[in-house]
Enzyme design. Structure first.
Site, PDB file in Angstrom:
ATOM      1  N   GLU A  51      -5.284  -3.252   7.293  1.00 29.14           N
ATOM      2  CA  GLU A  51      -6.278  -2.847   6.298  1.00 29.14           C
ATOM      3  C   GLU A  51      -6.671  -3.998   5.380  1.00 29.14           C
ATOM      4  OE1 GLU A  51      -4.035   0.992   7.319  1.00 29.14           O
ATOM      5  OE2 GLU A  51      -3.463  -1.080   6.818  1.00 29.14           O
ATOM      6  N   PHE A 113       3.025  13.845   1.714  1.00 29.89           N
ATOM      7  CA  PHE A 113       3.178  12.750   2.675  1.00 29.89           C
ATOM      8  C   PHE A 113       1.962  11.821   2.623  1.00 29.89           C
ATOM      9  CE2 PHE A 113       2.434  11.157   7.079  1.00 29.89           C
ATOM     10  CZ  PHE A 113       3.540  10.313   7.141  1.00 29.89           C
ATOM     11  N   GLN A 114       2.227  10.536   2.486  1.00 35.08           N
ATOM     12  CA  GLN A 114       1.207   9.490   2.410  1.00 35.08           C
ATOM     13  C   GLN A 114       0.203   9.728   1.274  1.00 35.08           C
ATOM     14  OE1 GLN A 114      -0.492   8.750   6.351  1.00 35.08           O
ATOM     15  NE2 GLN A 114       1.093   7.229   6.738  1.00 35.08           N
ATOM     16  N   MET A 471       0.250 -26.822  -2.021  1.00 31.88           N
ATOM     17  CA  MET A 471      -0.145 -26.932  -3.422  1.00 31.88           C
ATOM     18  C   MET A 471       1.046 -26.727  -4.359  1.00 31.88           C
ATOM     19  SD  MET A 471      -2.579 -27.775  -5.380  1.00 31.88           S
ATOM     20  CE  MET A 471      -4.232 -27.507  -4.755  1.00 31.88           C
TER      21      MET A 471
END
Length: 561
Positions: A51, A113-114, A471
Site C-alpha cells: 500500500e 477485526f482490522q 547521509m
C-alpha cells in the site's frame, strides 16, 4: 440511476476524469474492487506490491501530471500503510485522494477485526478527511474531497468508507465538475505598487523559486520576471525545474546543500523575492543570519506561511501565477549600472565556485548523473530516494522542464522514489523516467520492481551503492568524530540478481568507461532496468552548511570541516 456505494464511487471518479488508480484489495474494500472489475474498461487499476507503494505512485502521478492522484487501501493495516505516503504528499503540497475501507458502521469503535480510526490517525497530515456513514453522503463527499485536494494550496484528502456503505443503494445523478482551481489573485493595488517600487529601487535583487511555482504552473511568469529585472535566481529543492537550471541567470539550489553562488547571493542581495516557497529550515539554516542585508518579499498562496519562519517586508498572499502576471504587467524592464555589476558578480562567483569535480579513479556520482543529464537533454523525469543520492540528483542534473524532478522534500521519505517513478511513467508514457537511489533507500521498497515488470513500465533505477547509509554517515564523519553507529550496512545483496529475479534487466557499472555505454543501452530498453553503480562510501555531498551557521558559511570540501 440507483447504484450501490461502490458504483457511486466509480462514477464520481469518472466525473473527475480519473483514469488510473493505485491500490491493494482487502476485505473492507472487496465491494469497491468488485466495482473496479465492472469499470475496468474505463478506470485502470494498478496493483502495487504494498500500500505504501500505491500512495507514492499516486503522488508521483500527481506531481508529474498536475492531476489528482488516487490510491485505495483496505481497513486496518492497509489504511495505516498509506500513512507515510499521505504525509509525504501533505508536506510537499501534492493533490491526492486516498480512499480507505473500514468495518461496517455498527462495528466502528468496537475494536473490530482490522479496524483503526484512520481519520483520527491522518488528521494532522491531510488537508481534510472524511468518514462516510450514509451512502447518500458518498457522492457529495467524493466531490468535496477532489475540490479540497486541488483548491488553493494542494494536498491530500482521505475518504474512509465503511463496508456497509459500499453495498447500500442510493440514487446517483451525474454532475459535471467545474475546475477546482482557477488562477485568480486577491492582491490589493496598493501592495502591488509598493512591491513594484521596491523592485525598481533595488540594485541587487535575488529571486528564490519554490514548489509553488510548479504547482501553480507559473514557470513562464517566473521566468518573465527574472528576465525583466535581470535578477539572479535560485531554487529550493522542491522548486527545481520551475526555472530551467541551465539558464544563464540560474545560480543553483539554495540552502544546506545549495551552491556557494546562491548562498552568497542571498546573503548579499538588497532585495530577496521568495516565490512559492515556505522558507524551510533546510533553506534558511540560521534564521537570524538569513538574507540579513535584504528587504524580503514573499509571494505565496497560503497565508499561514507568511511571516511564519521569516519576517517579510512586503507579502502577496495569493495564487503565484496570477500574482506574477499582474506584477509583470506593472514592471518595466530595467538594467541599471548597479544591476549589471551585480550580474557580473554572480558570473564571477559561478566561475569561482563551480559544483563540478574531477572524475578520477573510481566512478563518482556527479559524473554518472551529469552523463545521464547529457544523454537525456535534461528532459527525463527524475524521481529520487532520500539522502546523498537525492542531493546529488538535485545538484548535477539539468532540469529544463517543470514537473520533472519528483522527490520527497518536506518529509524526506526513504523508499519514495520507485513507487513515484511508476506513477510518473503511467502519467507520462512517452517520457523517460529514472529513479536515482541509494542502496539503503532502494532496499526499503524494491518490491515495487514486481509492479513495474507486471505492467511493462520501463523505468530505470540507478542505484548509487556505497554500502552505507550515506547521509547519516556523512554527519557522523563530519560532526561525530567518525563514530559510525549502525550506518555501515555492508550487505551482500546482488542487485543484478535481484533485478533478474523480478524479471527486470540488470547492469553493473564497474569502471568509468562503463558509464556512458550502459546508460545509453538502458535508455533504449522497453523493460524495467536496474543499474548497479558502486561508489566510494566516503563520497560526500558538498557544499554543506554546518549546523547553526549562516548559509554563506559553507563547507566546500572535507578538509574544511
Amino acid at each position: 440511476m440507483r447504484l450501490n456505494g461502490s458504483q457511486i464511487l466509480m462514477e464520481c471518479l469518472l466525473e473527475h476524469n480519473v483514469d488510473t488508480v493505485f491500490g491493494y484489495p482487502g476485505g473492507a474494500v472487496i465491494n469497491i474492487y468488485d466495482a473496479i472489475y465492472e469499470y475496468q474498461d474505463r478506470i485502470k487499476h494498478i496493483l502495487t506490491a504494498h500500500e505504501q507503494g500505491a500512495s507514492h505512485a499516486a503522488d508521483g502521478y500527481a506531481r508529474s501530471t498536475g492531476k489528482v492522484g488516487v490510491c485505495i487501501a483496505t481497513s486496518g493495516p492497509g489504511a495505516t500503510n498509506l500513512v507515510t505516503g499521505i504525509a509525504t504528499a501533505y508536506m510537499d503540497s501534492v493533490p491526492m485522494v486516498a480512499i480507505t475501507g473500514n468495518v461496517p458502521v455498527a462495528l466502528l469503535g468496537k475494536d473490530s477485526f482490522q479496524e483503526v480510526d484512520i481519520t483520527g490517525i491522518t488528521m494532522p497530515i491531510t488537508k481534510h478527511n472524511f468518514i462516510v456513514k450514509k451512502v447518500e453522503d458518498l457522492a457529495p463527499t467524493i466531490r468535496r474531497a477532489f475540490y479540497i485536494a486541488q483548491e488553493g494550496r494542494p494536498g491530500p484528502v482521505l475518504v474512509d468508507i465503511p463496508k456497509d456503505v459500499t453495498v447500500a443503494l442510493a440514487e446517483y445523478k451525474k454532475e459535471t465538475m467545474k475546475p477546482a482551481f482557477e488562477h485568480t489573485d486577491s492582491i490589493c493595488e496598493e501592495t502591488l505598487d509598493a512591491v513594484v517600487e521596491l523592485i525598481n529601487a533595488s540594485k541587487k535583487p535575488f529571486i528564490l523559486t519554490g514548489g509553488g511555482v510548479i504547482r501553480s504552473d507559473a514557470s513562464q511568469e517566473t521566468l518573465a520576471l527574472v528576465e525583466k529585472i535581470q535578477s539572479p535566481v535560485a531554487s529550493s529543492l522542491m522548486g527545481l525545474g520551475g526555472i530551467p537550471t541551465n539558464h544563464e541567470l540560474f545560480t543553483g539550489m539554495i540552502g544546506m546543500h545549495g551552491s556557494k553562488t546562491s548562498n552568497l547571493a542571498s546573503s548579499e542581495c538588497d532585495l530577496f523575492i521568495a516565490i512559492g516557497s515556505r522558507f524551510s529550515d533546510r533553506i534558511t539554516s540560521n534564521i537570524k543570519l538569513f538574507a540579513s542585508e535584504a528587504n524580503i518579499v514573499h509571494i505565496d498562496i497560503d497565508p499561514a506561511e507568511i511571516n511564519k519562519n521569516i519576517q517579510t517586508f512586503y507579502h502577496m498572499a495569493g495564487d503565484v501565477k496570477a500574482s506574477l502576471k499582474r506584477l509583470n504587467e506593472k514592471l518595466k524592464e530595467k538594467v541599471s549600472k548597479e544591476r549589471y555589476q551585480w550580474k557580473e558578480q554572480i558570473i564571477q562567483w559561478k566561475e569561482q565556485y563551480p559544483l563540478e569535480k574531477n572524475q578520477n579513479g573510481a566512478i563518482k556520482p556527479h559524473y554518472v548523473i551529469r552523463k545521464l543529464s547529457e544523454l537525456t537533454s535534461g528532459k527525463a523525469i527524475i524521481t529520487t530516494e532520500v539522502g546523498q543520492s537525492q542531493m546529488w540528483s538535485a545538484q548535477y542534473y539539468d532540469y529544463v522542464l517543470p514537473r520533472t524532478f519528483l522527490s520527497s522534500g518536506g518529509l524526506g521519505t526513504m523508499g519514495y522514489g520507485l513507487g513515484a517513478s511508476l506513477g510518473a511513467k503511467l502519467g507520462n508514457p512517452d517520457k523517460i523516467v529514472v529513479n536515482i537511489a541509494g542502496d539503503g533507500s532502494f532496499c526499503m521498497n524494491n518490491n515495487e520492481l514486481a509492479t513495474a515488470v507486471h505492467y511493462h513500465l520501463p523505468v530505470i533505477v540507478l542505484v548509487l551503492d556505497n554500502q552505507v547509509l550515506g547521509m547519516v554517515r556523512q554527519w557522523q564523519d563530519l560532526f561525530f568524530d567518525k563514530r559510525f553507529s549502525q550506518t555501515d550496512r555492508n550487505r551482500c545483496t546482488d542487485f543484478i540478481k535481484l533485478a533478474e529475479a523480478y524479471g527486470a534487466k540488470g547492469y553493473r557499472m564497474e569502471r568509468v568507461e562503463d558509464v556512458e555505454p550502459i546508460l545509453k543501452e538502458a535508455l533504449t530498453q522497453t523493460v524495467p532496468v536496474v543499474i548497479h553503480c558502486p561508489i566510494d562510501p566516503d563520497d560526500k555531498v558538498f557544499p554543506m552548511v554546518p549546523p547553526g551557521a549562516a548559509i554563506k558559511d559553507l563547507i566546500m570540501e572535507e578538509s574544511q570541516e
